[in-house]
Design an enzyme around this catalytic site. Structure first.
Site, PDB file in Angstrom:
ATOM      1  N   GLN A  71      22.658 -37.611   8.512  1.00  0.00           N
ATOM      2  CA  GLN A  71      21.539 -37.991   7.923  1.00  0.00           C
ATOM      3  C   GLN A  71      20.541 -36.429   8.315  1.00  0.00           C
ATOM      4  OE1 GLN A  71      18.205 -41.167   7.383  1.00  0.00           O
ATOM      5  NE2 GLN A  71      18.336 -41.272   5.398  1.00  0.00           N
ATOM      6  N   GLY A  72      21.019 -36.266   7.302  1.00  0.00           N
ATOM      7  CA  GLY A  72      19.482 -34.496   7.063  1.00  0.00           C
ATOM      8  C   GLY A  72      18.138 -34.852   5.792  1.00  0.00           C
ATOM      9  N   TYR A  73      17.831 -35.736   6.272  1.00  0.00           N
ATOM     10  CA  TYR A  73      16.555 -35.544   5.995  1.00  0.00           C
ATOM     11  C   TYR A  73      15.182 -35.264   6.119  1.00  0.00           C
ATOM     12  CZ  TYR A  73      18.047 -39.309   1.937  1.00  0.00           C
ATOM     13  OH  TYR A  73      18.818 -39.836   0.987  1.00  0.00           O
ATOM     14  N   SER A  74      14.498 -36.029   7.219  1.00  0.00           N
ATOM     15  CA  SER A  74      13.105 -35.309   8.072  1.00  0.00           C
ATOM     16  C   SER A  74      13.149 -34.030   8.435  1.00  0.00           C
ATOM     17  CB  SER A  74      13.053 -36.298   9.148  1.00  0.00           C
ATOM     18  OG  SER A  74      12.882 -37.628   8.985  1.00  0.00           O
ATOM     19  N   GLU A 117      18.445 -48.778   3.089  1.00  0.00           N
ATOM     20  CA  GLU A 117      18.143 -48.445   4.571  1.00  0.00           C
ATOM     21  C   GLU A 117      17.170 -49.647   5.626  1.00  0.00           C
ATOM     22  OE1 GLU A 117      17.516 -44.462   7.340  1.00  0.00           O
ATOM     23  OE2 GLU A 117      16.832 -44.708   5.773  1.00  0.00           O
ATOM     24  N   SER A 129       7.576 -44.471   8.323  1.00  0.00           N
ATOM     25  CA  SER A 129       6.936 -45.077   9.113  1.00  0.00           C
ATOM     26  C   SER A 129       6.111 -46.249   8.871  1.00  0.00           C
ATOM     27  CB  SER A 129       5.857 -44.097   9.709  1.00  0.00           C
ATOM     28  OG  SER A 129       5.114 -44.063   8.388  1.00  0.00           O
ATOM     29  N   ASN A 130       5.935 -47.119   9.126  1.00  0.00           N
ATOM     30  CA  ASN A 130       5.454 -48.835   8.986  1.00  0.00           C
ATOM     31  C   ASN A 130       3.820 -48.700   8.098  1.00  0.00           C
ATOM     32  OD1 ASN A 130       7.856 -50.069  10.006  1.00  0.00           O
ATOM     33  ND2 ASN A 130       6.139 -51.313  11.301  1.00  0.00           N
ATOM     34  N   GLU A 131       2.905 -47.944   8.765  1.00  0.00           N
ATOM     35  CA  GLU A 131       2.336 -46.796   7.467  1.00  0.00           C
ATOM     36  C   GLU A 131       2.327 -47.268   6.155  1.00  0.00           C
ATOM     37  OE1 GLU A 131       1.591 -46.910  12.306  1.00  0.00           O
ATOM     38  OE2 GLU A 131       2.971 -46.170  10.243  1.00  0.00           O
TER      39      GLU A 131
END
Length: 370
Positions: free
Chosen positions: A122-125, A241, A355-357
């Site tokens: 997966q190329g996201y970040s 996801e 992230s959870n934030e």
């Protein structure tokens, strides 16, 4: 709302449990890090059984299971200590192709994903674009019947194993709203200009990478959905996801192991209290997951923004289990090194898939309307 399993669902759970007991190779069981060959060996065992892609339509090899059966199977995999089904191809790219892909794209890619012929990542970040994914800068410029892609992806899990990568790229840098002007491309990792460099994590393993894309030529036919509409695809994908990041079955297995391993610590009232609270939280997470399943079963709709609750609590529980394990560990014991690696590896769970934030912001905005 019905949170009880039917007799048919319970019978299915027993069937899956029995099959896994008979067919899961012992040498692949309870392994934290496996080679590409080992991962694909398990993939192909499931493919021969017809169980590697339960969520797919039957015409493409799916099982026809309902959402509860699919959930039960995922949990049984966790209970059994089975290797993970790498989600990038079977779960993520396939879901996008089935929802947005052309017939030609489905015929080209889905059989190879199912049979384990292609390994996906997966190329996201990107550097500076992680949870704030809409700020991504990797660009794709149309040149006739191709795109020329230039940029960098980071934290790309198992890219060193991958044959293909699905990427979010910016195809229109002039838009005012950052979520616009993004497209979804499928890129052959063997293309000239693709470079993979390892990123070694603090647990000592090589599981993530940097991927550099230097003037990579990508056929326009490898774009999924409309140009500049990639954000629609990305949002659709992230819901699925996050639904799978709770990993309740795996956490139940780790909890049972912890109880056995930490028996000498049970005389410590504070430790016992923390363990009990964690078990209650895991039970509550399972009930919450069942609520989502019941809603999906009744409506047939994909999970909404509030599925972020599963990601938040599930990953926090995974981390808390490793913290208690480290508290109970004997520093001189040979198995402590494996516990240390698992503890370090679990630090990433509250970051990946958003992230959870960020998940809390999503719940506040999309579910609570704040």
């Amino acid at each position: 709302m019905d949170l009880n399993y039917s007799q048919e669902e319970l019978a299915f759970r027993d069937e899956a449990r029995s099959w896994l007991s008979a067919n899961l190779p012992p040498e692949l069981k309870d392994r934290a890090h496996l080679s590409k060959d080992e991962l694909m060996r398990w993939h192909r065992i499931l493919a021969r059984q017809g169980w590697v892609a339960p969520a797919w339509p039957k015409e493409w090899g799916g099982t026809g299971w309902n959402v509860v059966q699919r959930y039960l199977f995922e949990e049984e995999l966790g209970y059994a200590g089975a290797p993970p089904i790498i989600p990038f191809g079977v779960t993520m790219c396939a879901a996008v192709l089935l929802a947005f892909g052309t017939e030609a794209q489905k015929k080209r890619f889905l059989p190879r994903i199912y049979n384990g012929d292609d390994f996906w990542c997966q190329g996201y970040s990107e550097p500076g674009s992680g949870s704030d994914l809409a700020s991504l800068k990797t660009k794709a410029v149309r040149d006739g019947d191709h795109y020329i892609v230039t940029g960098q992806k980071i934290w790309t899990t198992l890219a060193h194993y991958a044959d293909w990568i699905f990427c979010l790229v910016r195809t229109d840098p002039t838009v005012e709203k950052r979520q616009e002007g993004i497209s979804f491309l499928l890129i052959d990792m063997k293309s000239p200009g693709v470079t993979v460099r390892p990123l070694m994590l603090m647990d000592g393993w090589h599981s993530v990478n940097e991927v550099f894309l230097d003037d990579v030529k990508v056929p326009a036919e490898n774009r999924v959905h409309h140009e500049n509409a990639g954000w629609t695809v990305a949002k659709y994908l992230l819901g699925y996801e996050r639904m799978n990041t709770g990993r309740i079955g795996e956490s139940k297995r780790q909890l049972a192991k912890l109880k056995k391993f930490a028996a000498p610590m049970m005389g410590d009232m504070r430790f016992r209290d923390r363990l009990s609270r964690l078990e209650v939280e895991l039970m509550a997470l399972e009930i919450t997951n069942l609520r989502f399943l019941d809603r999906m079963r009744r409506t047939g709709q994909p999970p909404g923004a509030d599925v972020s609750m599963l990601k938040i609590r599930g990953t926090e529980i995974q981390q808390a289990l490793t913290e208690l394990a480290m508290q109970a560990a004997d520093p001189a014991a040979p198995e402590t090194r494996a516990l240390e690696r698992r503890y370090l590896d679990m630090r990433k769970t509250t970051i990946y898939a958003g992230s959870n934030e960020i998940q809390r912001n999503i719940i506040a905005k999309m579910t609570l309307g704040l």
